[in-house]
Design an enzyme around this catalytic site. Structure first.
Site, PDB file in Angstrom:
ATOM      1  N   TYR A 150      -1.698   0.283  10.247  1.00  0.00           N
ATOM      2  CA  TYR A 150      -1.915  -0.733   8.832  1.00  0.00           C
ATOM      3  C   TYR A 150      -0.528  -0.594   8.117  1.00  0.00           C
ATOM      4  O   TYR A 150      -0.414  -1.477   7.546  1.00  0.00           O
ATOM      5  CB  TYR A 150      -3.198   0.018   8.351  1.00  0.00           C
ATOM      6  CG  TYR A 150      -3.322  -0.237   7.009  1.00  0.00           C
ATOM      7  CD1 TYR A 150      -3.715  -1.572   6.470  1.00  0.00           C
ATOM      8  CD2 TYR A 150      -3.283   0.635   5.910  1.00  0.00           C
ATOM      9  CE1 TYR A 150      -3.955  -2.034   4.943  1.00  0.00           C
ATOM     10  CE2 TYR A 150      -2.883   0.171   4.499  1.00  0.00           C
ATOM     11  CZ  TYR A 150      -3.697  -0.996   4.323  1.00  0.00           C
ATOM     12  OH  TYR A 150      -3.594  -1.342   2.637  1.00  0.00           O
ATOM     13  N   LYS A 181       2.357  -3.427   6.615  1.00  0.00           N
ATOM     14  CA  LYS A 181       2.501  -3.511   5.173  1.00  0.00           C
ATOM     15  C   LYS A 181       4.046  -3.462   4.960  1.00  0.00           C
ATOM     16  O   LYS A 181       4.694  -4.264   4.202  1.00  0.00           O
ATOM     17  CB  LYS A 181       1.864  -2.568   4.249  1.00  0.00           C
ATOM     18  CG  LYS A 181       0.454  -2.902   4.366  1.00  0.00           C
ATOM     19  CD  LYS A 181      -0.191  -4.095   3.495  1.00  0.00           C
ATOM     20  CE  LYS A 181      -1.582  -4.342   3.549  1.00  0.00           C
ATOM     21  NZ  LYS A 181      -1.765  -5.459   2.855  1.00  0.00           N
ATOM     22  N   SER A 193       0.791  -1.455  -0.017  1.00  0.00           N
ATOM     23  CA  SER A 193      -0.037   0.043  -0.033  1.00  0.00           C
ATOM     24  C   SER A 193       0.865   1.209   0.066  1.00  0.00           C
ATOM     25  O   SER A 193       1.876   1.210   0.409  1.00  0.00           O
ATOM     26  CB  SER A 193      -0.727   0.120   1.345  1.00  0.00           C
ATOM     27  OG  SER A 193      -1.349   1.163   1.392  1.00  0.00           O
TER      28      SER A 193
HETATM   29  N1  UFG Z   1     -13.132  10.721   2.538  1.00  0.00           N
HETATM   30  C1  UFG Z   1     -14.186  11.677   2.588  1.00  0.00           C
HETATM   31  N2  UFG Z   1     -15.341  10.862   3.235  1.00  0.00           N
HETATM   32  C2  UFG Z   1     -15.443   9.897   3.078  1.00  0.00           C
HETATM   33  C3  UFG Z   1     -14.365   8.834   2.732  1.00  0.00           C
HETATM   34  C4  UFG Z   1     -13.396   9.456   2.394  1.00  0.00           C
HETATM   35  O1  UFG Z   1     -14.037  12.796   2.685  1.00  0.00           O
HETATM   36  O2  UFG Z   1     -16.601   9.392   3.440  1.00  0.00           O
HETATM   37  C5  UFG Z   1     -11.850  11.417   2.026  1.00  0.00           C
HETATM   38  C6  UFG Z   1     -10.738  10.793   3.135  1.00  0.00           C
HETATM   39  O3  UFG Z   1     -10.760  11.804   3.930  1.00  0.00           O
HETATM   40  C7  UFG Z   1      -9.613  10.808   1.833  1.00  0.00           C
HETATM   41  C8  UFG Z   1     -10.020  10.684   0.500  1.00  0.00           C
HETATM   42  O4  UFG Z   1     -11.530  10.739   0.901  1.00  0.00           O
HETATM   43  O5  UFG Z   1      -8.953  12.395   1.849  1.00  0.00           O
HETATM   44  C9  UFG Z   1      -9.874   9.094   0.147  1.00  0.00           C
HETATM   45  O6  UFG Z   1     -10.407   8.269   1.522  1.00  0.00           O
HETATM   46  P1  UFG Z   1     -10.455   6.809   1.258  1.00  0.00           P
HETATM   47  O7  UFG Z   1     -10.812   6.423   2.493  1.00  0.00           O
HETATM   48  O8  UFG Z   1     -11.359   6.243   0.048  1.00  0.00           O
HETATM   49  O9  UFG Z   1      -8.885   6.107   0.942  1.00  0.00           O
HETATM   50  P2  UFG Z   1      -7.547   6.614   1.746  1.00  0.00           P
HETATM   51  O10 UFG Z   1      -6.654   7.439   0.778  1.00  0.00           O
HETATM   52  O11 UFG Z   1      -7.820   6.932   3.027  1.00  0.00           O
HETATM   53  O12 UFG Z   1      -6.939   5.031   1.956  1.00  0.00           O
HETATM   54  C10 UFG Z   1      -6.320   4.474   0.837  1.00  0.00           C
HETATM   55  C11 UFG Z   1      -6.554   2.928   0.946  1.00  0.00           C
HETATM   56  C12 UFG Z   1      -5.902   2.402   2.192  1.00  0.00           C
HETATM   57  C13 UFG Z   1      -4.370   3.179   2.127  1.00  0.00           C
HETATM   58  C14 UFG Z   1      -4.317   4.467   2.013  1.00  0.00           C
HETATM   59  C15 UFG Z   1      -3.050   5.114   1.831  1.00  0.00           C
HETATM   60  O13 UFG Z   1      -7.807   2.663   0.928  1.00  0.00           O
HETATM   61  O14 UFG Z   1      -5.828   1.185   2.165  1.00  0.00           O
HETATM   62  O15 UFG Z   1      -4.927   4.863   0.826  1.00  0.00           O
HETATM   63  O16 UFG Z   1      -2.905   5.967   2.792  1.00  0.00           O
HETATM   64  F1  UFG Z   1      -4.010   2.747   3.271  1.00  0.00           F
END
Ligand code: UFG
Length: 335
Positions: A143, A147, A119
């Site tokens: 997490y 990894k 990741s």
């Molecule tokens: N977000 C929102 N509202 C939501 C969900 C997400 O605003 O309801 C925002 C988050 O704050 C973030 C962006 O959308 O800024 C993307 O969020 P995600 O949860 O879709 O994905 P992440 O970037 O947090 O996570 C992904 C992978 C993880 C990994 C990470 C690496 O899903 O497994 O990237 O930092 F760890």
């Protein structure tokens, strides 16, 4: 040459189930191993399957004694960053200890090729974007640490036991099977695109935007969304490389294009032709402002060429899946 025999661990999950489908389409002999803790039996579209837990070394030994696998692909990990902060034991036990069980069983039975779902979380808060593989690794949550630990274990296992591995550092996996047969089914869902689409379909009242005061052009976080089918294709190319006796390697998988949360919502409104209600919330802990991949190494080393690198296509495929999912009840407590 006989078709490769592949064990897909976590083949009932989101990315694993798409992988099983792709491998079958390429004539591989596929066995899925899953404990169905987060996966779905009906997501396994073909091949053989065994219900087993990676904590059960006896079951793993029996499996490897009964079949000669050419390679193992490992998708079975817990993925919720927030949960990993509150329940690190769960993450270290599954993502590290159970992976060690799997690797040790492979070594004991002479299986020497391993493809690992890593990741972008290994980089933590990046100091340089786009992020290349040699960027410092400084995960900021359990997490990401799990990894990075497994990646380091893999280096040692190559040196000591000749186990060849390719670790693929996903950026933001998204989208769904272009044929509409499979899609993302996390419960609870925490990822942006499926939640935005639930707000569009009416399964959720709104999309909560976590923070609009980041140092980005519109104040919301920027991510590199990569289509699940392109991720799977990269695994297939990694398999080919390992089967040709290529050495161990690590690759980023992303498109190199960053989209903000606000841009994703706007794109989803265009794709779905729905108005999506937004609620602004405070920042979510541990969200880096900007994560964008430099994936030139994968393009060169694996000849990987993402086919679905357009955000609207990624969202359109996820929307087709969401439109199908409205008939599937959500798990208790889900959004
Ligand atoms: N977000 C929102 N509202 C939501 C969900 C997400 O605003 O309801 C925002 C988050 O704050 C973030 C962006 O959308 O800024 C993307 O969020 P995600 O949860 O879709 O994905 P992440 O970037 O947090 O996570 C992904 C992978 C993880 C990994 C990470 C690496 O899903 O497994 O990237 O930092 F760890």
């Amino acid at each position: 040459m006989t078709s490769p025999r592949i064990l897909v661990v976590g083949g009932a999950g989101y990315i694993g189930s798409h992988m099983v489908k792709l491998l079958l389409a390429h004539g591989c002999q596929v066995m899925t191993l899953d404990n169905f803790s987060t996966g779905y039996r009906d997501a396994i579209v073909g091949g053989e399957f065994v219900r087993a837990d990676l904590a059960d070394r006896t079951a793993l030994d029996a499996l490897f004694a009964s079949r000669a696998f050419d390679a193992v692909m490992h998708f079975a990990s817990f993925i919720q960053v927030g949960e990993s902060v509150n329940a690190p034991a769960k993450y270290y036990a599954n993502n590290v200890t159970n992976t060690l069980n799997l690797l040790d069983a492979m070594v004991a039975h002479g299986v020497k090729r391993f493809i690992f779902s890593s990741s972008a979380a290994v980089y933590g808060n990046p100091i340089l974007v786009p992020i290349a593989e040699d960027h410092p690794k400084a995960p900021i949550n359990p997490y990401g640490r799990t990894k990075w630990m497994v990646e380091q274990i893999l280096e040692d296992y190559d040196r000591a036991y000749g186990l060849k591995s390719i670790s693929l550092r996903y950026f933001n996996a998204a989208g769904a099977d272009p044929a509409g047969e499979l899609g993302e089914r996390h419960e609870p869902e925490t990822h942006l695109i499926p939640l935005v689409l639930r707000a569009a379909s009416g399964r959720a009242p709104d999309i909560k935007v976590f923070g609009r005061d980041y140092n980005t052009p519109d104040g919301t976080c920027i991510r590199d969304y990569v289509h699940v089918a392109d991720l799977c294709e990269a695994h297939r190319l990694a398999l080919t490389r390992l089967m040709q006796d290529g050495g161990s390697a690590v690759y980023n998988l992303g498109n190199g294009n960053g989209f903000s949360v606000a841009e994703v919502i706007a794109a989803a409104e265009r794709v779905t032709d729905c108005v999506i209600r937004i609620t602004h919330e405070p920042r979510r802990a541990g969200d880096p402002p900007r994560l964008v991949a430099d994936a030139s190494l994968a393009r060169k080393g694996l000849s990987w060429q993402p086919r679905f690198d357009c955000l609207e296509t990624i969202i359109a495929h996820a929307w087709a899946w969401e439109s199908k999912s409205t008939t599937i009840p959500l798990a208790e407590g889900a959004v």
